[in-house]
Design a protein around this motif. Structure first.
Motif, PDB file in Angstrom:
ATOM      1  N   LEU A   1       0.737  -1.378   0.044  1.00 40.52           N
ATOM      2  CA  LEU A   1      -0.005  -0.101  -0.026  1.00 40.52           C
ATOM      3  C   LEU A   1       0.964   1.053   0.050  1.00 40.52           C
ATOM      4  O   LEU A   1       1.895   1.236   0.439  1.00 40.52           O
ATOM      5  N   ASP A   2       0.230   2.285  -0.479  1.00 38.18           N
ATOM      6  CA  ASP A   2       1.172   3.682  -0.698  1.00 38.18           C
ATOM      7  C   ASP A   2      -0.200   4.476  -0.070  1.00 38.18           C
ATOM      8  O   ASP A   2      -1.240   4.464  -0.353  1.00 38.18           O
ATOM      9  N   GLY A   3       0.410   5.714   0.268  1.00 41.32           N
ATOM     10  CA  GLY A   3      -0.386   6.658   0.845  1.00 41.32           C
ATOM     11  C   GLY A   3      -0.823   6.935   2.259  1.00 41.32           C
ATOM     12  O   GLY A   3       0.049   6.312   3.165  1.00 41.32           O
TER      13      GLY A   3
ATOM     14  N   ALA B   1      -5.515   5.649   0.722  1.00 42.53           N
ATOM     15  CA  ALA B   1      -4.563   4.547   0.564  1.00 42.53           C
ATOM     16  C   ALA B   1      -4.786   3.662  -1.141  1.00 42.53           C
ATOM     17  O   ALA B   1      -5.910   3.548  -1.133  1.00 42.53           O
ATOM     18  N   ARG B   2      -3.637   3.576  -1.502  1.00 37.64           N
ATOM     19  CA  ARG B   2      -3.739   2.788  -2.765  1.00 37.64           C
ATOM     20  C   ARG B   2      -3.044   1.554  -2.701  1.00 37.64           C
ATOM     21  O   ARG B   2      -1.882   1.732  -2.347  1.00 37.64           O
ATOM     22  N   ILE B   3      -3.414   0.519  -3.224  1.00 42.07           N
ATOM     23  CA  ILE B   3      -2.797  -0.751  -3.582  1.00 42.07           C
ATOM     24  C   ILE B   3      -2.043  -0.404  -4.833  1.00 42.07           C
ATOM     25  O   ILE B   3      -2.385  -0.240  -5.774  1.00 42.07           O
ATOM     26  N   VAL B   4      -0.452  -0.541  -4.606  1.00 39.70           N
ATOM     27  CA  VAL B   4       0.346  -0.417  -5.892  1.00 39.70           C
ATOM     28  C   VAL B   4       1.121  -1.556  -6.070  1.00 39.70           C
ATOM     29  O   VAL B   4       1.562  -1.687  -7.292  1.00 39.70           O
ATOM     30  N   GLU B   5       1.060  -2.538  -5.571  1.00 41.58           N
ATOM     31  CA  GLU B   5       1.534  -3.901  -6.121  1.00 41.58           C
ATOM     32  C   GLU B   5       0.826  -4.903  -5.338  1.00 41.58           C
ATOM     33  O   GLU B   5       0.409  -4.940  -4.247  1.00 41.58           O
ATOM     34  N   VAL B   6       0.723  -6.051  -6.243  1.00 39.20           N
ATOM     35  CA  VAL B   6       0.159  -7.463  -5.776  1.00 39.20           C
ATOM     36  C   VAL B   6       1.475  -8.216  -5.626  1.00 39.20           C
ATOM     37  O   VAL B   6       2.123  -8.433  -6.677  1.00 39.20           O
ATOM     38  N   LEU B   7       1.748  -8.803  -4.383  1.00 36.63           N
ATOM     39  CA  LEU B   7       2.752  -9.632  -4.150  1.00 36.63           C
ATOM     40  C   LEU B   7       2.812 -11.128  -4.850  1.00 36.63           C
ATOM     41  O   LEU B   7       1.642 -11.442  -4.926  1.00 36.63           O
TER      42      LEU B   7
END
Ligand SMILES: Nc1nc2c(ncn2[C@@H]2O[C@H](COP(=O)(O)OP(=O)(O)O)[C@@H](O)[C@H]2O)c(=O)[nH]1
Ligand SMILES: [Mg+2]
Ligand SMILES: [Zn+2]
Length: 275
Positions: free
Chosen positions: A19-21, A31-37
């Motif tokens: 998450l970012d933000g 908050a933003r989801i920026v990557e899926v692991l």
């Protein structure tokens, strides 16, 4: 919210994300989801139309809970075997739950899974009992098998998945449907996959009317390697052995022995995977 670059359908239940933000959750923050692991495993839905993309349903799960009813609708080995193929392929522990055990005795059906040592549970939660009983209807043994794990439920509509989830959670979080008396089939009552937290820890993921998980991406060798005790024997098989031919080294095991019964189970699962 989700970063636009991730695209549609990129995040499924069970995904671990970066998450970012502002992740405080306070009002007005974002908050933003920026990557899926990377996923340790995933389950995808069977898509009927040819050429359609694989639709993921859940990811990173520990257990696949295969739910069939003892009756109404009738249990089918083919369905269970296909689910087992997916579980062994993805390295997910399978658990078999037979609901509606008040309607029929499922012991004969369960016999086929004894040699495979599939953990199984019988559940009996008829409506009359649910409505009138003061007793505790919590399926205790099943709950303890699920606690501390992420488990996903798979089963035809109407077998009693949501009823089971409500009993496990001791609430009515999931809407249950009535089986149509004329067709014996259930209605599709849930429309999306939901993860619900279990009492005592762990998560149960109730799936919508998913008939079965996709088999298109199944790797036979991954299924076979789930049967580690057969590895030495299989080394003696002819090259590219289908394990269902006369030269197969697995045929050297004495018929009727526990290992032979497991081999039969493996062969059934391999056959189901290529259906
Ligand atoms: N007799 C009986 N009926 C059940 C049992 N569990 C669920 N049902 C009934 O089966 C129908 C479908 O249940 P539901 O939980 O909505 O199934 P789902 O589609 O798999 O989520 C409902 O009418 C339930 O009351 C059970 O153990 N015994
Ligand atoms: Mg349901
Ligand atoms: Zn072989």
């Amino acid at each position: 919210m989700k970063a636009r670059e991730l695209g549609k359908n990129s995040v499924v239940v069970g995904d671990l994300v970066r998450l970012d933000g502002d992740i405080s959750g306070a009002e007005g923050t974002l908050a933003r989801i920026v990557e899926v692991l990377p996923r340790s495993n995933s389950l995808s839905r069977t898509v009927d139309d040819i050429g359609a993309q694989e639709k993921f349903v859940a990811a990173n799960v520990d257990q696949l809970v295969i739910v069939v009813a003892a009756a109404n609708p009738e249990p089918r080995h083919g369905f269970v075997d296909r689910c087992l193929a997916v579980a062994f392929d993805q390295g997910i522990k399978p658990i078999l739950v037979i609901t509606k055990s008040d309607l029929a005795n499922p012991d004969d059906f369960l016999e086929a899974y004894k040699a495979l040592e599939i953990e199984s549970f019988k559940s009996s939660l008829p409506r009359e009992v649910r409505e009138n009983s003061q007793s505790n209807l919590l399926p205790v043994n099943l709950l303890s098998a699920l606690q501390g794990k992420k488990s996903v439920l798979i089963g035809h509509s109407g077998v009693g998945k949501s009823t089971l989830v409500n009993a496990l959670l001791q609430n009515n979080a999931r809407e249950t449907g009535d089986v149509n008396l004329a067709t014996g089939r259930g209605r599709h009552t849930s429309s999306s996959a939901h993860a619900l937290e279990l009492p005592g820890g762990g998560w149960i993921i109730d799936t919508p009317g998913v008939r079965s998980f996709g088999l298109e991406h199944i790797d036979r060798s991954r299924i076979i390697s789930s049967f580690g005790e057969l590895a030495e024997l299989i080394e003696r098989c002819p090259k590219n052995c289908s394990h269902n031919e006369s030269e197969c080294a697995l045929n050297s095991v004495p018929e009727g022995s526990p290992v032979a019964l497991r081999i039969n189970g493996l062969r059934r699962i391999l056959a189901a995977a290529s259906d």
